[in-house]
Design an enzyme around this catalytic site. Sequence first.
Site, mmCIF file in Angstrom:
data_model
loop_
_atom_site.group_PDB
_atom_site.id
_atom_site.type_symbol
_atom_site.label_atom_id
_atom_site.label_comp_id
_atom_site.label_asym_id
_atom_site.label_seq_id
_atom_site.Cartn_x
_atom_site.Cartn_y
_atom_site.Cartn_z
ATOM 1 N N ASP A 257 0.834 -1.202 0.000
ATOM 2 C CA ASP A 257 0.000 0.000 0.000
ATOM 3 C C ASP A 257 0.867 1.248 0.000
ATOM 4 O O ASP A 257 1.868 1.319 0.714
ATOM 5 C CB ASP A 257 -0.895 -0.004 1.246
ATOM 6 C CG ASP A 257 -2.018 1.021 1.153
ATOM 7 O OD1 ASP A 257 -2.280 1.507 0.039
ATOM 8 O OD2 ASP A 257 -2.621 1.316 2.194
ATOM 9 N N CYS A 290 -8.305 -1.677 -5.002
ATOM 10 C CA CYS A 290 -7.279 -1.979 -4.012
ATOM 11 C C CYS A 290 -7.974 -1.849 -2.665
ATOM 12 O O CYS A 290 -8.957 -2.524 -2.403
ATOM 13 C CB CYS A 290 -6.059 -1.078 -4.181
ATOM 14 S SG CYS A 290 -6.414 0.678 -4.445
ATOM 15 N N SER A 291 -7.506 -0.946 -1.815
ATOM 16 C CA SER A 291 -8.217 -0.703 -0.560
ATOM 17 C C SER A 291 -9.068 0.552 -0.671
ATOM 18 O O SER A 291 -10.279 0.520 -0.504
ATOM 19 C CB SER A 291 -7.232 -0.575 0.604
ATOM 20 O OG SER A 291 -7.916 -0.405 1.824
ATOM 21 N N GLY A 293 -9.106 2.374 -3.532
ATOM 22 C CA GLY A 293 -9.567 2.450 -4.917
ATOM 23 C C GLY A 293 -9.018 3.622 -5.686
ATOM 24 O O GLY A 293 -9.649 4.072 -6.651
ATOM 25 N N GLY A 295 -4.965 4.516 -5.410
ATOM 26 C CA GLY A 295 -3.518 4.450 -5.585
ATOM 27 C C GLY A 295 -3.094 3.352 -6.539
ATOM 28 O O GLY A 295 -2.758 3.585 -7.700
ATOM 29 N N ARG A 296 -3.066 2.125 -6.038
ATOM 30 C CA ARG A 296 -2.710 0.986 -6.879
ATOM 31 C C ARG A 296 -3.710 0.804 -8.019
ATOM 32 O O ARG A 296 -3.334 0.419 -9.130
ATOM 33 C CB ARG A 296 -2.624 -0.273 -6.002
ATOM 34 C CG ARG A 296 -1.426 -0.250 -5.060
ATOM 35 C CD ARG A 296 -1.470 -1.360 -4.032
ATOM 36 N NE ARG A 296 -2.359 -1.062 -2.917
ATOM 37 C CZ ARG A 296 -2.457 -1.812 -1.820
ATOM 38 N NH1 ARG A 296 -1.711 -2.912 -1.705
ATOM 39 N NH2 ARG A 296 -3.273 -1.478 -0.839
ATOM 40 N N GLN A 334 -1.563 7.931 -6.040
ATOM 41 C CA GLN A 334 -1.503 8.637 -4.759
ATOM 42 C C GLN A 334 -0.177 9.312 -4.461
ATOM 43 O O GLN A 334 -0.146 10.291 -3.728
ATOM 44 C CB GLN A 334 -1.821 7.661 -3.616
ATOM 45 C CG GLN A 334 -3.304 7.437 -3.389
ATOM 46 C CD GLN A 334 -3.547 6.544 -2.201
ATOM 47 O OE1 GLN A 334 -3.219 5.366 -2.233
ATOM 48 N NE2 GLN A 334 -4.111 7.097 -1.152
#
EC number: 3.1.3.48
Length: 359
Positions: A257, A290-291, A293, A295-296, A334
Site C-alpha cells: 500500500d 485496491c483498498s 480504490g 492508488g494501486r 496517490q
Amino acid sequence: MVQACEGRSRAQLPTLSLGADMTQPPPTKAPAKKHVRLQERRGSSVALMLDVQSLGTVEPICSVNTPREVTLHFLRTAGHPLTRWTLQHQPPSPKQLEEEFLKIPSNFVNPEDLDIPGHASKDRYKTILPNPQSRVCLGRAQSQEDSDYINANYIRGYDGKEKVYIATQGPMPNTVADFWEMVWQEDVSLIVMLTQLREGKEKCVHYWPTEEEAYGPFQIRIQDMKEHPEYTVRQLTIQHQQECRSVKHILFSAWPDHQTPESAGPLLRLVAEVETPETAANSGPIVVHCSAGIGRTGCFIATRIGCQQLKARGEVDILGIVCQLRLDRGGMIQTAEQYQFLHHTLALYAAQLPPEPNP
C-alpha cells in the site's frame, strides 16, 4: 449539493490590479467623483452597488475563475507526450517527475457536496469519496434512501472511451452484497484486485467464497483456480435467479500500500493477463480495486492505457492519463513514487515492443 450518477473549463486564474495611485491633486476644484463601491457577502442579499459613470476609470470587468474551475481546466488540458525513444533514453528525472506530479490537482470530493444520506457507513475511508458526475449508482434495490450508493466510479479508458473501468474501494462487511450487485448490473466479466486482505490492518474483506456462497440474491461459485508467482486467477460464476454468468477474478498481492512493486515486470505480466480475447469481447467494464480504490488502482489502469498508447501511437502522455483518471475519480495515483514507477514501467514496455519502422 450534488447527487449525479454520471459532466466532465480551463483558464488561468487572472489577477486583478488597479495599477498606480489613481488620486492626483486636481489643478482646479472639480466635483468629487463617486467611488466604486462593491459590497459582496456570501449568502447575503446585499446588492452590488456601482457608480456606472466611474466605470471608465478602472480596468474592464472580467470574470475570475474559482479554484474549482482552475482544477478542471488543468485536468482537461494538461499533457506531456513522450516518444518511445525519449521514454527509454532521455526520461524526465525523478525530481522533474515529482514536481510534475505535485502540480496535478487531486480533485477530491468535499464530503459536504455528496448529498447522499447514509453514505458514510459504506465508505472505507471518510475522505475518499466517489466523484458525483461519474459515480456508479445501483439500480435494483430501491427500498432505502441510500440504496443506490456504492463507493465506485466509472473510469474512461484509452482514447477517452467511456466506462472501460470501474474503480472502487475494497469491499467492507456491509458492502459485499452491493459489490456483487454492481458486478451483475454492469455485466462485469473481470475483477482485478490489487491488495491483500490485511496489510497491518484490514484493507478488504474476503468477498468471494472458498467454494460456494450466497451474497444477497447472488450465488457465487468457484469453478477453477490457478496460482501464478505474482497473482492468483479464479474463474467464478455468479448466478441470479435462473441466469448464470462467468467472472474472472485476478488477485495481485505483490504490491504494498502507498508503495510500488519491487520491479515492473510483474505489473506488465498482469496487464498481459488482462489482454485476452475474452476481455476484448465483453462489453462490461473491468472492475479494479485496491483498498481505497485510487492508488494501486490508478497505477494499474494508467499502465494499461499507457501500454495501449505506446502500441498504437508510438508515444505516451502519462500526465494526460493521470489527469483524465482524476477527472473521473479524485486522487488516482496517490504518490510521486507511484508516478515515477509508472514512467519506469512504461519505459520497460516500450523496450519490449517491436522496433519502430524507419521513416
